[in-house]
Design a protein around this motif. Sequence first.
Motif, PDB file in Angstrom:
ATOM      1  N   THR A 177       0.812  -0.576  -0.323  1.00  0.00           N
ATOM      2  CA  THR A 177      -0.345  -0.003  -0.032  1.00  0.00           C
ATOM      3  C   THR A 177       0.906   1.051  -0.294  1.00  0.00           C
ATOM      4  OG1 THR A 177      -0.523  -0.439   2.608  1.00  0.00           O
ATOM      5  CG2 THR A 177      -1.612  -0.877   1.078  1.00  0.00           C
ATOM      6  N   ARG A 178       1.901   1.103   0.507  1.00  0.00           N
ATOM      7  CA  ARG A 178       3.184   2.598   0.389  1.00  0.00           C
ATOM      8  C   ARG A 178       4.270   1.616  -0.281  1.00  0.00           C
ATOM      9  NH1 ARG A 178       4.275   3.882   6.157  1.00  0.00           N
ATOM     10  NH2 ARG A 178       6.193   5.116   5.736  1.00  0.00           N
ATOM     11  N   PRO A 179       5.412   2.595  -0.406  1.00  0.00           N
ATOM     12  CA  PRO A 179       6.103   2.770  -0.931  1.00  0.00           C
ATOM     13  C   PRO A 179       7.633   2.287  -0.421  1.00  0.00           C
ATOM     14  CG  PRO A 179       5.707   4.433  -2.116  1.00  0.00           C
ATOM     15  CD  PRO A 179       4.773   4.249  -1.097  1.00  0.00           C
ATOM     16  N   THR A 180       8.122   1.060  -1.081  1.00  0.00           N
ATOM     17  CA  THR A 180       8.258  -0.205   0.070  1.00  0.00           C
ATOM     18  C   THR A 180       9.769  -0.243  -0.737  1.00  0.00           C
ATOM     19  OG1 THR A 180       6.276  -1.208   1.381  1.00  0.00           O
ATOM     20  CG2 THR A 180       8.818  -2.327   1.881  1.00  0.00           C
ATOM     21  N   THR A 181      11.197  -0.111   0.380  1.00  0.00           N
ATOM     22  CA  THR A 181      12.593  -0.206   0.340  1.00  0.00           C
ATOM     23  C   THR A 181      13.108  -1.204   1.169  1.00  0.00           C
ATOM     24  OG1 THR A 181      12.668   1.811   0.169  1.00  0.00           O
ATOM     25  CG2 THR A 181      14.358   0.702   0.739  1.00  0.00           C
ATOM     26  N   PHE A 182      13.171  -2.597  -0.048  1.00  0.00           N
ATOM     27  CA  PHE A 182      14.136  -3.619   0.931  1.00  0.00           C
ATOM     28  C   PHE A 182      15.655  -4.052   0.477  1.00  0.00           C
ATOM     29  CE2 PHE A 182       9.532  -4.573  -1.141  1.00  0.00           C
ATOM     30  CZ  PHE A 182       9.047  -5.223  -0.308  1.00  0.00           C
ATOM     31  N   LEU A 183      16.038  -3.942   1.935  1.00  0.00           N
ATOM     32  CA  LEU A 183      17.369  -4.200   1.711  1.00  0.00           C
ATOM     33  C   LEU A 183      18.008  -5.182   1.557  1.00  0.00           C
ATOM     34  CD1 LEU A 183      18.114  -1.735   5.991  1.00  0.00           C
ATOM     35  CD2 LEU A 183      17.010  -1.065   2.915  1.00  0.00           C
ATOM     36  N   ILE A 184      18.656  -5.810   0.859  1.00  0.00           N
ATOM     37  CA  ILE A 184      18.841  -6.770   0.207  1.00  0.00           C
ATOM     38  C   ILE A 184      20.131  -7.227   0.076  1.00  0.00           C
ATOM     39  CG2 ILE A 184      18.646  -8.691  -1.975  1.00  0.00           C
ATOM     40  CD1 ILE A 184      16.354  -6.227  -2.964  1.00  0.00           C
ATOM     41  N   PRO A 185      20.696  -8.147   0.625  1.00  0.00           N
ATOM     42  CA  PRO A 185      22.240  -9.345   0.348  1.00  0.00           C
ATOM     43  C   PRO A 185      22.852  -8.832  -0.016  1.00  0.00           C
ATOM     44  CG  PRO A 185      20.582 -10.556   1.748  1.00  0.00           C
ATOM     45  CD  PRO A 185      19.796  -9.892   0.969  1.00  0.00           C
ATOM     46  N   ALA A 186      23.467  -7.658  -0.292  1.00  0.00           N
ATOM     47  CA  ALA A 186      24.325  -7.629  -1.353  1.00  0.00           C
ATOM     48  C   ALA A 186      25.101  -8.677  -1.801  1.00  0.00           C
ATOM     49  CB  ALA A 186      25.850  -5.941  -0.915  1.00  0.00           C
ATOM     50  N   SER A 187      25.833  -8.869  -3.272  1.00  0.00           N
ATOM     51  CA  SER A 187      26.948  -9.699  -3.629  1.00  0.00           C
ATOM     52  C   SER A 187      28.210  -9.231  -3.601  1.00  0.00           C
ATOM     53  CB  SER A 187      26.245 -10.694  -4.629  1.00  0.00           C
ATOM     54  OG  SER A 187      26.762  -9.642  -5.663  1.00  0.00           O
ATOM     55  N   LYS A 188      29.537  -9.793  -3.588  1.00  0.00           N
ATOM     56  CA  LYS A 188      30.412  -9.734  -4.214  1.00  0.00           C
ATOM     57  C   LYS A 188      30.675  -8.731  -5.248  1.00  0.00           C
ATOM     58  CE  LYS A 188      33.035 -13.290  -1.607  1.00  0.00           C
ATOM     59  NZ  LYS A 188      34.055 -14.210  -1.489  1.00  0.00           N
ATOM     60  N   GLN A 189      29.851  -8.495  -5.973  1.00  0.00           N
ATOM     61  CA  GLN A 189      29.995  -8.095  -7.469  1.00  0.00           C
ATOM     62  C   GLN A 189      29.580  -6.672  -7.309  1.00  0.00           C
ATOM     63  OE1 GLN A 189      28.896 -11.178  -7.532  1.00  0.00           O
ATOM     64  NE2 GLN A 189      31.088 -11.473  -8.087  1.00  0.00           N
ATOM     65  N   ALA A 190      28.461  -6.358  -6.330  1.00  0.00           N
ATOM     66  CA  ALA A 190      27.765  -5.764  -5.904  1.00  0.00           C
ATOM     67  C   ALA A 190      28.500  -4.200  -5.795  1.00  0.00           C
ATOM     68  CB  ALA A 190      26.785  -4.807  -4.410  1.00  0.00           C
ATOM     69  N   PRO A 191      28.880  -2.303  -6.465  1.00  0.00           N
ATOM     70  CA  PRO A 191      29.348  -1.303  -6.510  1.00  0.00           C
ATOM     71  C   PRO A 191      29.514  -0.885  -5.078  1.00  0.00           C
ATOM     72  CG  PRO A 191      28.149  -1.435  -8.621  1.00  0.00           C
ATOM     73  CD  PRO A 191      27.202  -2.688  -6.975  1.00  0.00           C
ATOM     74  N   LYS A 192      30.441  -0.678  -3.837  1.00  0.00           N
ATOM     75  CA  LYS A 192      30.749   0.067  -2.789  1.00  0.00           C
ATOM     76  C   LYS A 192      30.068   1.283  -3.210  1.00  0.00           C
ATOM     77  CE  LYS A 192      32.907  -3.201  -0.872  1.00  0.00           C
ATOM     78  NZ  LYS A 192      31.884  -4.664   0.404  1.00  0.00           N
ATOM     79  N   TRP A 193      30.325   2.214  -4.241  1.00  0.00           N
ATOM     80  CA  TRP A 193      29.680   3.541  -4.207  1.00  0.00           C
ATOM     81  C   TRP A 193      27.776   3.977  -4.186  1.00  0.00           C
ATOM     82  CZ3 TRP A 193      32.151   1.267  -8.508  1.00  0.00           C
ATOM     83  CH2 TRP A 193      31.654   0.738  -9.872  1.00  0.00           C
ATOM     84  N   LEU A 194      27.570   2.175  -4.249  1.00  0.00           N
ATOM     85  CA  LEU A 194      26.097   2.257  -3.781  1.00  0.00           C
ATOM     86  C   LEU A 194      25.825   1.647  -2.447  1.00  0.00           C
ATOM     87  CD1 LEU A 194      24.778   0.061  -6.789  1.00  0.00           C
ATOM     88  CD2 LEU A 194      25.097   3.099  -6.868  1.00  0.00           C
ATOM     89  N   THR A 195      26.526   0.305  -2.346  1.00  0.00           N
ATOM     90  CA  THR A 195      25.910   0.196  -0.813  1.00  0.00           C
ATOM     91  C   THR A 195      26.873   0.686   0.435  1.00  0.00           C
ATOM     92  OG1 THR A 195      28.144  -1.837  -0.424  1.00  0.00           O
ATOM     93  CG2 THR A 195      25.854  -2.339  -1.585  1.00  0.00           C
ATOM     94  N   GLY A 196      28.091   1.658  -0.143  1.00  0.00           N
ATOM     95  CA  GLY A 196      28.434   2.481   1.602  1.00  0.00           C
ATOM     96  C   GLY A 196      28.528   1.229   2.318  1.00  0.00           C
ATOM     97  N   LYS A 197      28.445   1.751   3.688  1.00  0.00           N
ATOM     98  CA  LYS A 197      29.483   1.210   4.476  1.00  0.00           C
ATOM     99  C   LYS A 197      28.774  -0.096   4.878  1.00  0.00           C
ATOM    100  CE  LYS A 197      27.448   3.659   7.643  1.00  0.00           C
ATOM    101  NZ  LYS A 197      27.719   4.790   9.097  1.00  0.00           N
ATOM    102  N   HIS A 198      27.270  -0.324   3.834  1.00  0.00           N
ATOM    103  CA  HIS A 198      26.038  -0.943   3.836  1.00  0.00           C
ATOM    104  C   HIS A 198      26.526  -2.521   3.699  1.00  0.00           C
ATOM    105  CE1 HIS A 198      23.984   1.599   6.705  1.00  0.00           C
ATOM    106  NE2 HIS A 198      24.045   2.826   4.980  1.00  0.00           N
ATOM    107  N   ALA A 199      25.903  -3.546   4.349  1.00  0.00           N
ATOM    108  CA  ALA A 199      26.434  -5.452   3.569  1.00  0.00           C
ATOM    109  C   ALA A 199      24.667  -5.752   3.037  1.00  0.00           C
ATOM    110  CB  ALA A 199      26.436  -6.026   4.225  1.00  0.00           C
ATOM    111  N   SER A 200      23.750  -4.208   2.171  1.00  0.00           N
ATOM    112  CA  SER A 200      23.162  -4.437   1.095  1.00  0.00           C
ATOM    113  C   SER A 200      22.808  -3.907   0.200  1.00  0.00           C
ATOM    114  CB  SER A 200      21.947  -4.528   2.736  1.00  0.00           C
ATOM    115  OG  SER A 200      21.854  -3.379   2.924  1.00  0.00           O
ATOM    116  N   ILE A 201      21.916  -4.090  -0.514  1.00  0.00           N
ATOM    117  CA  ILE A 201      21.346  -3.277  -1.922  1.00  0.00           C
ATOM    118  C   ILE A 201      20.080  -3.017  -1.066  1.00  0.00           C
ATOM    119  CG2 ILE A 201      20.876  -3.335  -4.443  1.00  0.00           C
ATOM    120  CD1 ILE A 201      23.719  -2.770  -4.257  1.00  0.00           C
TER     121      ILE A 201
END
Length: 199
Positions: free
Chosen positions: A99-123
């Motif tokens: 019913t509302r816009p929902t952002t999901f924190l999804i486990p990031a793979s090793k290929q996930a760019p660090k400039w997107l994940t920042g200090k987090h382990a998720s996308i």
Amino acid sequence: MCCFASSCAKKEKKEKEEIKTIQEIHQILLDGGVIIYPTESVFGLGCDPRIKTSVSKILKIKERPIGMGLILLGATLEHIKNWIVVDKDQIEQVNKSTTRPTTFLIPASKQAPKWLTGKHASIAFRKSKDPFIKGITDLLKAPLVSTSANFHGDPTINEYKIIREKMGDMVDYIVEGPCGEQDQPSTIVDLISGKNIRP
């Protein structure tokens, strides 16, 4: 020309203009450009998340620390399948209507760019049904970076005239159109823990 034929011609012209606009935006993004576009609630800054220099431009405009990470907005998880680690149940959860816009924190793979994940382990990914978002991300074969178009810590903006005056000279394109009527930030769900971080 009869009224019906004239109406059809105008409709066809409008459709061609819309397609051309999407194509122009697509090329701007591929060339490393930054755009401003309307979202469910406010105007957002966006770029091709695969281009590090484009993301850096957004962070510089917002004066936002890279460690905070960024949200990706798209129509399908397929476009980020190499950046995430998910099982079938998690995919179904992301694809469920909300019913509302929902952002999901999804486990990031090793290929996930660090400039997107920042200090987090998720996308951070928010699925959108908006026709513009679907159209541009289908062409791009990638989601858009999505962060509010304002300076870090300042109020968000949902009026085209204001966003054009404040940030028009800082970006390559502004998508004109109304923002949605959502007056609350998106719900945030952590797929790793299963908890709602922001209900």
